[in-house]
Scaffold this motif. Structure first.
Motif, PDB file in Angstrom:
ATOM      1  N   ARG A   1     -11.661   0.654  -0.230  1.00 13.48           N
ATOM      2  CA  ARG A   1     -10.494   0.202  -1.021  1.00 13.48           C
ATOM      3  C   ARG A   1      -9.202   0.160  -0.222  1.00 13.48           C
ATOM      4  O   ARG A   1      -8.111   0.144  -0.803  1.00 13.48           O
ATOM      5  CB  ARG A   1     -10.270   1.111  -2.259  1.00 13.48           C
ATOM      6  CG  ARG A   1     -11.439   1.172  -3.154  1.00 13.48           C
ATOM      7  CD  ARG A   1     -11.560  -0.092  -3.961  1.00 13.48           C
ATOM      8  NE  ARG A   1     -12.935  -0.362  -4.291  1.00 13.48           N
ATOM      9  CZ  ARG A   1     -13.581  -1.494  -4.016  1.00 13.48           C
ATOM     10  NH1 ARG A   1     -12.964  -2.487  -3.428  1.00 13.48           N
ATOM     11  NH2 ARG A   1     -14.822  -1.671  -4.352  1.00 13.48           N
ATOM     12  N   ARG A   2      -9.282   0.212   1.118  1.00  9.22           N
ATOM     13  CA  ARG A   2      -8.062   0.037   1.917  1.00  9.22           C
ATOM     14  C   ARG A   2      -7.665  -1.440   1.918  1.00  9.22           C
ATOM     15  O   ARG A   2      -8.528  -2.311   1.950  1.00  9.22           O
ATOM     16  CB  ARG A   2      -8.323   0.455   3.361  1.00  9.22           C
ATOM     17  CG  ARG A   2      -8.242   1.936   3.627  1.00  9.22           C
ATOM     18  CD  ARG A   2      -8.185   2.175   5.121  1.00  9.22           C
ATOM     19  NE  ARG A   2      -7.079   1.460   5.733  1.00  9.22           N
ATOM     20  CZ  ARG A   2      -7.196   0.357   6.491  1.00  9.22           C
ATOM     21  NH1 ARG A   2      -8.379  -0.169   6.745  1.00  9.22           N
ATOM     22  NH2 ARG A   2      -6.131  -0.216   6.988  1.00  9.22           N
ATOM     23  N   PRO A   3      -6.365  -1.763   1.926  1.00  9.22           N
ATOM     24  CA  PRO A   3      -5.978  -3.170   1.988  1.00  9.22           C
ATOM     25  C   PRO A   3      -6.304  -3.785   3.357  1.00  9.22           C
ATOM     26  O   PRO A   3      -6.048  -3.153   4.388  1.00  9.22           O
ATOM     27  CB  PRO A   3      -4.466  -3.151   1.773  1.00  9.22           C
ATOM     28  CG  PRO A   3      -4.066  -1.739   1.645  1.00  9.22           C
ATOM     29  CD  PRO A   3      -5.237  -0.841   1.858  1.00  9.22           C
ATOM     30  N   VAL A   4      -6.901  -4.961   3.340  1.00 13.50           N
ATOM     31  CA  VAL A   4      -7.136  -5.730   4.564  1.00 13.50           C
ATOM     32  C   VAL A   4      -6.609  -7.148   4.323  1.00 13.50           C
ATOM     33  O   VAL A   4      -6.358  -7.524   3.177  1.00 13.50           O
ATOM     34  CB  VAL A   4      -8.635  -5.757   4.984  1.00 13.50           C
ATOM     35  CG1 VAL A   4      -9.044  -4.491   5.697  1.00 13.50           C
ATOM     36  CG2 VAL A   4      -9.542  -6.007   3.806  1.00 13.50           C
ATOM     37  N   PHE A   5      -6.446  -7.931   5.385  1.00 13.98           N
ATOM     38  CA  PHE A   5      -5.807  -9.238   5.201  1.00 13.98           C
ATOM     39  C   PHE A   5      -6.229 -10.198   6.301  1.00 13.98           C
ATOM     40  O   PHE A   5      -6.762  -9.791   7.345  1.00 13.98           O
ATOM     41  CB  PHE A   5      -4.273  -9.083   5.246  1.00 13.98           C
ATOM     42  CG  PHE A   5      -3.813  -8.518   6.548  1.00 13.98           C
ATOM     43  CD1 PHE A   5      -3.654  -9.337   7.654  1.00 13.98           C
ATOM     44  CD2 PHE A   5      -3.591  -7.160   6.690  1.00 13.98           C
ATOM     45  CE1 PHE A   5      -3.279  -8.818   8.881  1.00 13.98           C
ATOM     46  CE2 PHE A   5      -3.211  -6.634   7.922  1.00 13.98           C
ATOM     47  CZ  PHE A   5      -3.068  -7.469   9.013  1.00 13.98           C
ATOM     48  N   ALA A   6      -5.963 -11.475   6.046  1.00 13.14           N
ATOM     49  CA  ALA A   6      -6.066 -12.513   7.081  1.00 13.14           C
ATOM     50  C   ALA A   6      -4.893 -13.450   6.850  1.00 13.14           C
ATOM     51  O   ALA A   6      -4.514 -13.701   5.698  1.00 13.14           O
ATOM     52  CB  ALA A   6      -7.374 -13.277   6.933  1.00 13.14           C
ATOM     53  N   TYR A   7      -4.304 -13.957   7.938  1.00 14.76           N
ATOM     54  CA  TYR A   7      -3.234 -14.939   7.724  1.00 14.76           C
ATOM     55  C   TYR A   7      -3.036 -15.812   8.955  1.00 14.76           C
ATOM     56  O   TYR A   7      -3.406 -15.426  10.074  1.00 14.76           O
ATOM     57  CB  TYR A   7      -1.927 -14.266   7.286  1.00 14.76           C
ATOM     58  CG  TYR A   7      -1.158 -13.497   8.316  1.00 14.76           C
ATOM     59  CD1 TYR A   7      -0.195 -14.120   9.101  1.00 14.76           C
ATOM     60  CD2 TYR A   7      -1.365 -12.140   8.484  1.00 14.76           C
ATOM     61  CE1 TYR A   7       0.541 -13.404  10.028  1.00 14.76           C
ATOM     62  CE2 TYR A   7      -0.630 -11.411   9.418  1.00 14.76           C
ATOM     63  CZ  TYR A   7       0.315 -12.053  10.191  1.00 14.76           C
ATOM     64  OH  TYR A   7       1.035 -11.349  11.111  1.00 14.76           O
TER      65      TYR A   7
ATOM     66  N   ARG B   1       0.807  -1.210   0.000  1.00 14.17           N
ATOM     67  CA  ARG B   1       0.000   0.000   0.000  1.00 14.17           C
ATOM     68  C   ARG B   1       0.847   1.269   0.000  1.00 14.17           C
ATOM     69  O   ARG B   1       0.387   2.337  -0.343  1.00 14.17           O
ATOM     70  CB  ARG B   1      -0.962   0.006   1.164  1.00 14.17           C
ATOM     71  CG  ARG B   1      -0.320   0.221   2.509  1.00 14.17           C
ATOM     72  CD  ARG B   1      -1.416   0.174   3.519  1.00 14.17           C
ATOM     73  NE  ARG B   1      -0.905   0.209   4.861  1.00 14.17           N
ATOM     74  CZ  ARG B   1      -1.418   0.993   5.797  1.00 14.17           C
ATOM     75  NH1 ARG B   1      -2.422   1.767   5.501  1.00 14.17           N
ATOM     76  NH2 ARG B   1      -0.930   0.961   6.998  1.00 14.17           N
ATOM     77  N   TYR B   2       2.139   1.144   0.399  1.00 11.70           N
ATOM     78  CA  TYR B   2       2.982   2.334   0.370  1.00 11.70           C
ATOM     79  C   TYR B   2       3.331   2.700  -1.070  1.00 11.70           C
ATOM     80  O   TYR B   2       3.703   3.827  -1.344  1.00 11.70           O
ATOM     81  CB  TYR B   2       4.244   2.130   1.218  1.00 11.70           C
ATOM     82  CG  TYR B   2       3.901   1.719   2.631  1.00 11.70           C
ATOM     83  CD1 TYR B   2       2.959   2.439   3.357  1.00 11.70           C
ATOM     84  CD2 TYR B   2       4.460   0.592   3.216  1.00 11.70           C
ATOM     85  CE1 TYR B   2       2.601   2.056   4.639  1.00 11.70           C
ATOM     86  CE2 TYR B   2       4.108   0.205   4.497  1.00 11.70           C
ATOM     87  CZ  TYR B   2       3.169   0.939   5.199  1.00 11.70           C
ATOM     88  OH  TYR B   2       2.813   0.563   6.464  1.00 11.70           O
ATOM     89  N   LEU B   3       3.208   1.729  -1.974  1.00  9.57           N
ATOM     90  CA  LEU B   3       3.384   2.068  -3.382  1.00  9.57           C
ATOM     91  C   LEU B   3       2.205   2.931  -3.831  1.00  9.57           C
ATOM     92  O   LEU B   3       2.354   3.875  -4.586  1.00  9.57           O
ATOM     93  CB  LEU B   3       3.458   0.792  -4.237  1.00  9.57           C
ATOM     94  CG  LEU B   3       4.739  -0.019  -4.090  1.00  9.57           C
ATOM     95  CD1 LEU B   3       4.649  -1.301  -4.916  1.00  9.57           C
ATOM     96  CD2 LEU B   3       5.958   0.784  -4.518  1.00  9.57           C
ATOM     97  N   GLN B   4       0.985   2.578  -3.312  1.00  8.17           N
ATOM     98  CA  GLN B   4      -0.214   3.360  -3.642  1.00  8.17           C
ATOM     99  C   GLN B   4      -0.053   4.818  -3.222  1.00  8.17           C
ATOM    100  O   GLN B   4      -0.524   5.718  -3.890  1.00  8.17           O
ATOM    101  CB  GLN B   4      -1.425   2.816  -2.869  1.00  8.17           C
ATOM    102  CG  GLN B   4      -2.173   1.679  -3.538  1.00  8.17           C
ATOM    103  CD  GLN B   4      -3.354   1.258  -2.642  1.00  8.17           C
ATOM    104  OE1 GLN B   4      -3.211   1.022  -1.456  1.00  8.17           O
ATOM    105  NE2 GLN B   4      -4.531   1.175  -3.237  1.00  8.17           N
ATOM    106  N   THR B   5       0.621   5.040  -2.043  1.00 10.67           N
ATOM    107  CA  THR B   5       0.746   6.414  -1.558  1.00 10.67           C
ATOM    108  C   THR B   5       2.053   7.061  -2.034  1.00 10.67           C
ATOM    109  O   THR B   5       2.419   8.146  -1.584  1.00 10.67           O
ATOM    110  CB  THR B   5       0.701   6.456  -0.009  1.00 10.67           C
ATOM    111  OG1 THR B   5       1.644   5.500   0.506  1.00 10.67           O
ATOM    112  CG2 THR B   5      -0.680   6.119   0.516  1.00 10.67           C
TER     113      THR B   5
END
Ligand code: FAD
Length: 479
Positions: free
Chosen positions: A264-270, A60-64
């Motif tokens: 559209r914020r990135p979210v995740f599960a792992y 996401r830092y590429l997005q910003t």
């Protein structure tokens, strides 16, 4: 060792035992100077225990537009994978793509292409997979408008273990580190900082300790320690929260990352320590900095994302094992959405003083070296170890993926543990990932504290009661 055992003077005092302070302490201890680290509560009990636990470039830092930070983070990830394989492990990610959902598959592929360039690691190279292959990996995925997925690699860690191991290594190299010791104020004389007033949080004892340079690495609390000529940047505390589920409820073989349908914020599960971690939110934190909690609306936000991505799973809030929230120190640029705010660290200095805050867990080593380069200007005896010098003497038999066990408690009770939550929530993460906040490990943990720390029956009873109420207040699932 406690306050009374301290030397009257050190070359360096580091304030704050999170990842930033621990990284500086570790590097300083092998740089030929005497160093004291003080942490107001337990090591890593601030933001550094509540991160997403990813050692990552941060797509996401590429997005910003934070290219420099992404490139540096990917390089550091590669280095930690090589040098600390027991603390930092590769983690495969699946990023499903959907027709009509932004950012588009093409744009994400471009970001991953850059990621690959930064890493120069054949094993970590990203690739596209078709619908069938995506569903073979994660059969729970929503198939409506599914185009396939992108696969890439980052890494996971246990943030608390990473901090502890840096501190332990620093102590082994001659540094002194005390938890439950707070820096109350900076000592100043003739226009420069010359030490700190320290207070033992357990006994209330106070002591003045002199230093040639004091480093304030107290994270989101950094503005609290001011002095003549010291101008800390204004901080904007941003909270991020996570939910922890039993692995059986969301059995993923790898991480799944996607863009929240609402914003559209990135979210995740792992998968992490035998459970499944899902996160995260990003919003202004205006409450108490010491005890952040996840709110119901944050939990709903995460569940909304998973209802969209994996509707058949039907994840419910009351099935979660625990929740946790952490607060980032972001430099206040006066405006903007929380997620667009820069994640770069900030440094400020004055004679005898250096302040450092913000940044990422992943880049702690680079941050530590930058701070010590500044410190060396005021402390010529400080000679940084060569850039290539390995971080740790040797790896251990640990892994951030494995669930906590009763056997861990005996050895870890000797790791500067003062309270039961130090052992059950930070030296091990049992409180977050086991049912009933790790109730089944309370007895083995108390037995270890009896034999290692000499706790009597009354102490055990009060520690167990404090632990249970702390867990309910801070880590239960929001109503
Ligand atoms: C929700 C969330 C998710 C994140 N995820 C990631 C991720 O996946 N990967 C990544 O790379 N980064 C991540 N980060 C960023 C990362 O967690 C932080 O940058 C990092 O933990 C900050 O560490 P720190 O040492 O500067 O601060 P802290 O960990 O907060 O340490 C500061 C310490 O100073 C102590 N202190 C305060 N005042 C005093 C005093 N007067 N005397 C003595 N001690 C004092 C506090 O008790 C605290 O322990 C995330 C952050 C958040 C909030």
């Amino acid at each position: 060792m406690r306050l009374t055992d301290l030397a009257p003077r050190y070359d360096l005092i580091v304030i704050g035992g999170g990842i930033t302070g621990a990284g500086i302490f570790r590097e300083a201890a092998r740089a030929g100077v005497s160093v004291l680290l003080v942490e107001a509560r337990d090591f890593a009990s601030g933001t550094s225990s509540w991160s997403s636990k990813l050692v990552h470039g941060g797509l996401r830092y590429l997005q910003t537009g934070e290219w420099r930070l992404t490139a540096e983070s990917v390089r550091e990830r590669q280095r930690l994978l090589r040098e600390a394989p027991d603390l930092v492990e590769r983690l495969d990610f699946l990023l499903p793509s959907y027709r009509g959902v932004k950012p588009s598959r093409g744009l994400v592929r471009l970001g991953l292409w850059l990621y690959d360039r930064f890493a120069r690691d054949a094993q970590a190279r990203s690739q596209s997979v078709d619908i069938a292959a995506s569903l073979a990996i994660a059969p729970q995925l929503n198939t409506h408008n599914l185009l396939g997925a992108l696969q890439y690699q980052d890494a996971r860690t246990d943030d608390c273990r990473l901090v502890w191991r840096l501190i332990e290594q620093g102590m082994r190299d001659g540094g002194t580190a005390l938890n439950y010791v707070r820096a109350e104020q900076l000592l100043q004389a003739q226009g420069r900082t010359c030490g700190a007033v320290l207070r033992d949080a357990e006994t209330g004892e106070m002591r003045e300790t002199a230093a040639t340079v004091v480093i304030n690495a107290s994270g989101v609390w950094a503005e609290g320690l001011q002095g003549q000529g010291i101008a800390a940047p204004r901080l904007r505390p941003l909270r991020g929260s996570h939910l922890v589920y039993p692995h059986t409820r969301l059995p993923l073989p790898c991480a799944v990352s996607f863009f929240h349908p609402r914003d559209r914020r990135p979210v995740f599960a792992y998968p992490w320590q035998g459970a499944t971690l899902i996160g995260t939110t990003d919003l202004d934190h205006r409450e108490d900095l010491w005890n952040p909690r996840m709110t119901r609306s944050e939990a709903d936000y995460l569940l909304e994302a998973f209802d969209w991505l994996m509707p058949a799973v039907g994840l419910r809030l009351d099935e979660a094992l625990s929740s946790f929230a952490g607060v980032r120190a972001i430099i206040d640029d006066g405006d903007g959405k929380p997620s667009s705010a820069s994640r770069e660290s900030a440094q400020w200095s004055a004679p005898g003083f250096i302040g450092i805050t913000g940044g990422k867990l992943t880049t702690f080593r680079v941050t530590a070296r930058q701070v010590l380069v500044q410190a060396a200007k005021q402390l010529p005896a400080l000679r940084l170890a060569a850039e290539q010098a390995p971080l740790f003497d040797q790896p251990r038999q640990e892994s951030p993926a494995l669930a906590p066990t009763a056997q861990q408690m005996q050895a870890r009770a000797g790791e500067e543990v003062h309270h039961l939550d130090d052992l059950l929530l930070r030296r091990s993460r049992a409180g977050l990932v086991l049912p009933d906040f790790g109730e089944s490990l309370i007895e083995p943990a108390l037995m270890a504290c009896r034999s290692t720390l000499g706790w009597d029956e009354a102490r055990c009873l009060s520690e167990a009661s404090n632990y249970r109420s702390h867990m309910h207040q801070q880590h239960s699932v929001p109503d």
